[in-house]
Enzyme design. Structure first.
Site, mmCIF file in Angstrom:
data_model
loop_
_atom_site.group_PDB
_atom_site.id
_atom_site.type_symbol
_atom_site.label_atom_id
_atom_site.label_comp_id
_atom_site.label_asym_id
_atom_site.label_seq_id
_atom_site.Cartn_x
_atom_site.Cartn_y
_atom_site.Cartn_z
ATOM 1 N N LYS A 10 47.160 43.887 47.851
ATOM 2 C CA LYS A 10 48.330 43.024 47.648
ATOM 3 C C LYS A 10 49.407 43.748 46.844
ATOM 4 O O LYS A 10 50.576 43.713 47.200
ATOM 5 C CB LYS A 10 47.944 41.724 46.910
ATOM 6 N N ARG A 84 45.914 30.895 42.891
ATOM 7 C CA ARG A 84 44.550 31.388 43.027
ATOM 8 C C ARG A 84 43.546 30.254 42.993
ATOM 9 O O ARG A 84 42.354 30.501 42.901
ATOM 10 C CB ARG A 84 44.258 32.315 41.847
ATOM 11 N N ARG A 123 39.775 52.998 41.512
ATOM 12 C CA ARG A 123 41.202 52.724 41.420
ATOM 13 C C ARG A 123 41.810 53.206 40.099
ATOM 14 O O ARG A 123 41.259 52.971 39.030
ATOM 15 C CB ARG A 123 41.402 51.210 41.571
ATOM 16 N N ARG A 159 41.778 49.979 35.166
ATOM 17 C CA ARG A 159 41.750 48.637 34.603
ATOM 18 C C ARG A 159 40.359 48.308 34.085
ATOM 19 O O ARG A 159 39.369 48.591 34.730
ATOM 20 C CB ARG A 159 42.135 47.621 35.692
ATOM 21 N N ARG A 170 34.658 38.914 39.723
ATOM 22 C CA ARG A 170 35.989 38.620 40.286
ATOM 23 C C ARG A 170 35.866 38.247 41.758
ATOM 24 O O ARG A 170 36.557 37.355 42.241
ATOM 25 C CB ARG A 170 36.913 39.822 40.114
HETATM 26 P P1 AMP Z 1 45.137 40.698 39.404
HETATM 27 O O1 AMP Z 1 45.929 41.809 38.839
HETATM 28 O O2 AMP Z 1 45.934 39.829 40.351
HETATM 29 O O3 AMP Z 1 43.838 41.141 40.003
HETATM 30 O O4 AMP Z 1 44.770 39.733 38.178
HETATM 31 C C1 AMP Z 1 43.992 40.202 37.091
HETATM 32 C C2 AMP Z 1 43.381 39.032 36.330
HETATM 33 O O5 AMP Z 1 44.427 38.197 35.806
HETATM 34 C C3 AMP Z 1 42.527 38.088 37.153
HETATM 35 O O6 AMP Z 1 41.192 38.542 37.292
HETATM 36 C C4 AMP Z 1 42.614 36.806 36.335
HETATM 37 O O7 AMP Z 1 41.804 36.874 35.180
HETATM 38 C C5 AMP Z 1 44.060 36.829 35.876
HETATM 39 N N1 AMP Z 1 44.959 36.152 36.858
HETATM 40 C C6 AMP Z 1 45.918 36.729 37.642
HETATM 41 N N2 AMP Z 1 46.531 35.822 38.397
HETATM 42 C C7 AMP Z 1 45.961 34.628 38.099
HETATM 43 C C8 AMP Z 1 46.138 33.287 38.559
HETATM 44 N N3 AMP Z 1 47.047 32.974 39.496
HETATM 45 N N4 AMP Z 1 45.343 32.329 38.006
HETATM 46 C C9 AMP Z 1 44.450 32.603 37.067
HETATM 47 N N5 AMP Z 1 44.209 33.837 36.602
HETATM 48 C C10 AMP Z 1 44.961 34.843 37.103
#
Ligand code: AMP
Length: 217
Positions: A10, A84, A123, A159, A170
């Site tokens: 994404k 999400r 990554r 990360r 996740r």
């Molecule tokens: P990402 O970079 O999109 O993989 O997001 C990293 C982490 O941020 C996720 O594993 C969640 O802990 C938190 N996070 C990101 N977007 C959301 C969302 N829309 N709702 C809840 N937690 C989020």
């Protein structure tokens, strides 16, 4: 809106779409990591959930998105990593109706679990430009960082939540709380599906074929 599991690509796709279609890229993961790095109260609260691979509470992310959508004027947005969960999607519906903004398309990027685990494990991300690289599939070539002064290289880090034990949580959280959004948007006639296991260029073309507006310029 880009919908898909962690590791589906994404972020990579969003960066290209943002530039090509002149979109404001709203990535809740990036916004939360920035809050963590800045040490704000919200960042401290969010970090516990992020490190465990859990979702940050809906009210927190909905508030962040609401603030940015309402400050956006006539801009077009690309939502990446939000919503999400079904409650987040319901909240988004309400905000978009209030602001008179239609949701043009929801593009779901599909990738198998084995492939996601492989991708997340190797990554590396640049702190400055946000591009992501992979030890095996797309290694960093050492070129200057596009967001630097033209001479400095990318500042790569892994990360914390890409550690194997967090990755599996996740993915489980995705299956349980986020995957239901595929049917949610299919029922509304908005869902477009793209095979995320092709090359980044092919995935990009697949997404563009589903975007109603033509590229900027
Ligand atoms: P990402 O970079 O999109 O993989 O997001 C990293 C982490 O941020 C996720 O594993 C969640 O802990 C938190 N996070 C990101 N977007 C959301 C969302 N829309 N709702 C809840 N937690 C989020």
């Amino acid at each position: 809106m880009l919908l898909g599991p962690p590791g589906a690509g994404k972020g990579t796709q969003a960066e290209r779409l943002r530039a090509e279609f002149d979109l404001v890229h709203l990535a809740t993961g990036d916004l939360l990591r920035a809050a963590v790095a800045a040490g704000t109260d919200l960042g401290r609260e969010a970090k516990r959930f992020m490190d465990a691979g859990e979702l940050v509470p809906d009210a927190v992310v909905v508030g962040m998105i609401r603030e940015r959508l309402s400050a956006g004027g006539s801009a077009s947005f690309l939502l990446d990593g939000f919503p999400r969960s079904v409650p987040q999607a319901d909240a988004l519906d309400g905000m978009l109706a209030e602001l008179g903004m239609p949701l043009d398309a929801v593009v779901s990027i599909a990738v198998s679990r084995e492939e996601l685990v492989r991708r997340l494990a190797g990554r590396w991300i640049c702190r400055r430009c946000g591009r992501s690289f992979h030890e095996v599939f797309s290694p960093y070539g050492g070129e200057p960082c596009p967001s630097g002064d033209g001479t400095e290289p990318c500042d790569l880090y892994q990360r914390e939540d890409d550690r194997p034990e967090t990755v599996s949580n996740r993915l489980a959280v995705y299956e349980e709380q986020t995957a239901p959004l595929i049917d949610y948007y299919r029922a509304r006639g908005l869902l477009r599906e793209v095979d995320g296991e092709r090359t980044p260029d092919e995935v990009h073309d697949g997404i563009v074929a589903h975007i109603p507006a033509s590229p900027a310029g």
